[in-house]
Design a protein around this motif. Structure first.
Motif, PDB file in Angstrom:
ATOM      1  N   MET A  86       0.834  -1.198   0.000  1.00 42.66           N
ATOM      2  CA  MET A  86       0.000   0.000   0.000  1.00 42.66           C
ATOM      3  C   MET A  86       0.871   1.251   0.000  1.00 42.66           C
ATOM      4  N   ASN A  87       1.846   1.249   0.862  1.00 43.62           N
ATOM      5  CA  ASN A  87       2.769   2.384   0.899  1.00 43.62           C
ATOM      6  C   ASN A  87       3.391   2.612  -0.457  1.00 43.62           C
ATOM      7  N   PHE A  88       3.787   1.510  -1.023  1.00 40.92           N
ATOM      8  CA  PHE A  88       4.524   1.563  -2.262  1.00 40.92           C
ATOM      9  C   PHE A  88       3.645   2.088  -3.391  1.00 40.92           C
ATOM     10  N   ALA A  89       2.429   1.631  -3.404  1.00 44.05           N
ATOM     11  CA  ALA A  89       1.616   1.840  -4.590  1.00 44.05           C
ATOM     12  C   ALA A  89       0.594   2.969  -4.440  1.00 44.05           C
ATOM     13  N   TRP A  90      -0.070   2.993  -3.330  1.00 45.18           N
ATOM     14  CA  TRP A  90      -1.247   3.853  -3.245  1.00 45.18           C
ATOM     15  C   TRP A  90      -0.903   5.342  -3.335  1.00 45.18           C
ATOM     16  N   ALA A  91       0.152   5.692  -2.631  1.00 48.36           N
ATOM     17  CA  ALA A  91       0.564   7.088  -2.677  1.00 48.36           C
ATOM     18  C   ALA A  91       0.916   7.504  -4.110  1.00 48.36           C
ATOM     19  N   GLY A  92       1.615   6.610  -4.793  1.00 44.16           N
ATOM     20  CA  GLY A  92       1.974   6.916  -6.175  1.00 44.16           C
ATOM     21  C   GLY A  92       0.742   7.103  -7.027  1.00 44.16           C
ATOM     22  N   GLY A 102      -2.072   8.167  -5.954  1.00 46.84           N
ATOM     23  CA  GLY A 102      -2.629   9.457  -5.561  1.00 46.84           C
ATOM     24  C   GLY A 102      -1.924  10.596  -6.276  1.00 46.84           C
ATOM     25  N   ASP A 103      -0.609  10.582  -6.232  1.00 50.93           N
ATOM     26  CA  ASP A 103       0.141  11.623  -6.925  1.00 50.93           C
ATOM     27  C   ASP A 103      -0.254  11.683  -8.400  1.00 50.93           C
ATOM     28  N   LEU A 104      -0.312  10.502  -8.982  1.00 49.83           N
ATOM     29  CA  LEU A 104      -0.630  10.441 -10.396  1.00 49.83           C
ATOM     30  C   LEU A 104      -1.985  11.060 -10.675  1.00 49.83           C
TER      31      LEU A 104
END
Lengths: 218, 218, 218, 218
Positions: free
Chosen positions: D193-199, D201-203
């Motif tokens: 989740m850390n790895f993917a979700w934030a990215g 969101g940014d996207l």
DNA sequence: TATGAATGAGCATTCATTCAT
DNA sequence: CATGAATGAATGCTCATTCAT
């Protein structure tokens, strides 16, 4: 025929050994009951080599059929002298036939018994050979009809049936002769000629045996 | 023929169903290729029941052979009318033979093709039946020789060969007739009589076809 | 790529042909299903020669893995420009990675799919390569942490897991890109950077996604 | 799980034992290298029984794939709570996923590694499951885009690539977690989740990482 | 350097046959 | 009376590997 040599040897030789062994085993056991193991052992090679050279049980059996059929056909053709009258030609052909089947009983069994038992594609191989032979006999009958009997115009189906029965009788006699000690190919051929040719002659001269209405023959 | 009933039923009925199924499958596939599974399924019973009633594949096949051989023999015997002249008797026997083989093609296949393919002990079963039939035919030939030809004292082996060839031709014709649409048992019998009987007559009247010395026939 | 020459030629060339063929076949069929016969045939040499040069199937497979792993690793190292910022370096590395796997799909399959399937000793070979790459990525992450984020002292295991996941994603994407027409290596690299790098940044700036207590994200 | 009982028992039970054994062996050795002998032995039955119940190696493997895929899918579906926000749903799904793969490592290997290695028809089975999961993830991303980011209209291929990469990362992480002692399913899910979700969101908020022209990130 | 000849060992699959119920 | 459960023993076929030349 002679012990199988062991050790390294050219492919053609090995292939012959394998086919020899296969004809023995297939003749003795039948297609399904024959095992590749037994064939390989009799050929004096390992099973993988049999597969390397002959691909599969089916191909091996087909190869046996073709080889034996070709040999038999050739023997018969070689036995017939073209210049002679039709009856002599038939006799010589029969003699060659019985001689060959007597010399190669397992090959004959493969062709007459084992191959016909296994439906397609083997039956087709046999059918080719048989068609050849039946055509050959049919031709002889017709030639004889023309030469010796003023062409009595036998009906097509009748002749086909006659040739079929004659070939069937020959095939049957061959197996019987193989199973009966003391019967020579010459005798078998003569017996069949006696049995068949005269009847053909009678038939062609319009003295057929008449089945239901008349009380008896002649 | 007729749907297989399921559920409890007397042993004799069950056994008949099994034999019916076995004859079908053995005729279609051959002894080795036939599987007890397929037979049991076609019979509509479980495999253990087949074993309970018929012991083993070998016994089952033997039972098939015996039943079919008995049926065929009986059919032929029933077809022959004792009072008639020998040629008529032979004709009637042949007709009964071809009729039966046409009506029970799988049974005929089992006898003529499958059983003979499998060597001992099955070949022996067939040999019994065949011996019966050949003896029957031999007898007819001899009777005819006495009745119609003043007993020309045919050599034993000659007659045996003739009967053998006649039976072989009949067997061959039976399979051929089964495989050829439009051939009636009547036609098959007539063809064979035409083909064979006249030749026998010639032979008995000492007009045999002479093989090597003479250039041609008659 | 290029027809295989036949006849005498230096060992190095022959060996390359064999490895080329082996990579094709292993990639297509998998280790166990691949046959030395097929490999030798594709290489245009006899089987004994393959054994002479490469000893055994196991050794041959190992040689394939090593060669392909070395080629891939070298391609990635060559793609990275040392002077650039960490994120650019990672991007260039990914681009080189996707370019190479797109150009050598069978080699990639051997490494990513086939070698890992076969347990020891092949998995160990892959582990070496993978460890290299994960270490490389880990280093880039740490460098970036120092350069751009005042070293937030990420826990060791966390970073290892991230690098692992990133590499795993890259591996997965490589196979997906190979199987999906129209996806360029550039796109694949950009997608993965978008996907991953921002998340890393958030994490390093202590804006992690918090799993259980909070109801939602951010 | 637990020693295999021997002796007579109902078909369903035996079948389960066989599938259990097959999953173990297929997972350990791969499809081709696995032998029916070994599977039968581990299942505590004879080989014919395996064939009687499961028909063929291919069918057995397919049955394994289907059973394991169904179990995994069900586990994930059961883990997700529909009422929660999209990110929580994804987290719960991932946690269930990692929990299941950790509890059934051989099953996971069969699905993730072995089945995909063997082309058709097995890859198709996996493709079904994977398509389901990717669609599930895609949906969550889109829902989240609507809920939390005013629907930034992500391009179709982009989202597909992202979901693909996320699922790929999850799959990769699952195998890594299985191979790394001390990693809990919870940790694996949080990491991803850390790895993917934030990215993501940014996207979605239009802060993508820009590849070539700009010097660095953010 | 290179290969045609050859095989031991193993594998998927099937079949006749038997118990326990 | 009848069967579901189970297997020992083959069988066709393939493969990695090795000599002899």
């Amino acid at each position: 025929m002679g012990a199988v040599r062991t050790g390294r040897m050219p492919r053609a030789v090995r292939e012959r050994q394998m086919l020899d062994a296969a004809v023995q085993i297939f003749g003795r056991r039948g297609y399904t009951a024959a095992s590749m193991d037994e064939i390989a052992e009799l050929a004096g090679v390992s099973k993988p080599l049999v597969y390397l050279y002959l691909n599969s049980k089916e191909d091996l059996f087909t190869a046996c059929i073709r080889r034996e059929a070709a040999a038999l056909t050739e023997a018969v053709r070689d036995g017939v002298r073209p210049g002679l009258p039709a009856d002599r030609q038939l006799y010589e052909g029969l003699r060659a036939f019985f001689t060959h089947t007597a010399r190669h009983p397992e090959g004959w069994t493969v062709l007459h018994v084992q191959a016909r038992t296994q439906g397609e594609p083997f039956a087709a191989e046999i059918a080719v050979m048989r068609t050849d032979i039946v055509a050959f006999v049919t031709e002889l009958i017709l030639v004889d009809a023309r030469e010796a009997h003023q062409d009595p115009a036998l009906p097509e189906r009748e002749v086909a049936g006659l040739a079929e029965a004659l070939v069937g009788a020959a095939e049957s006699l061959a197996s019987w002769a193989n199973a009966t000690p003391g019967v020579t190919p010459r005798q078998a051929a003569a017996t069949l000629m006696n049995f068949a040719w005269a009847g053909l002659g009678d038939l062609m001269e319009n003295r057929p045996w008449s089945p239901p209405t008349e009380p008896a023959r002649r």
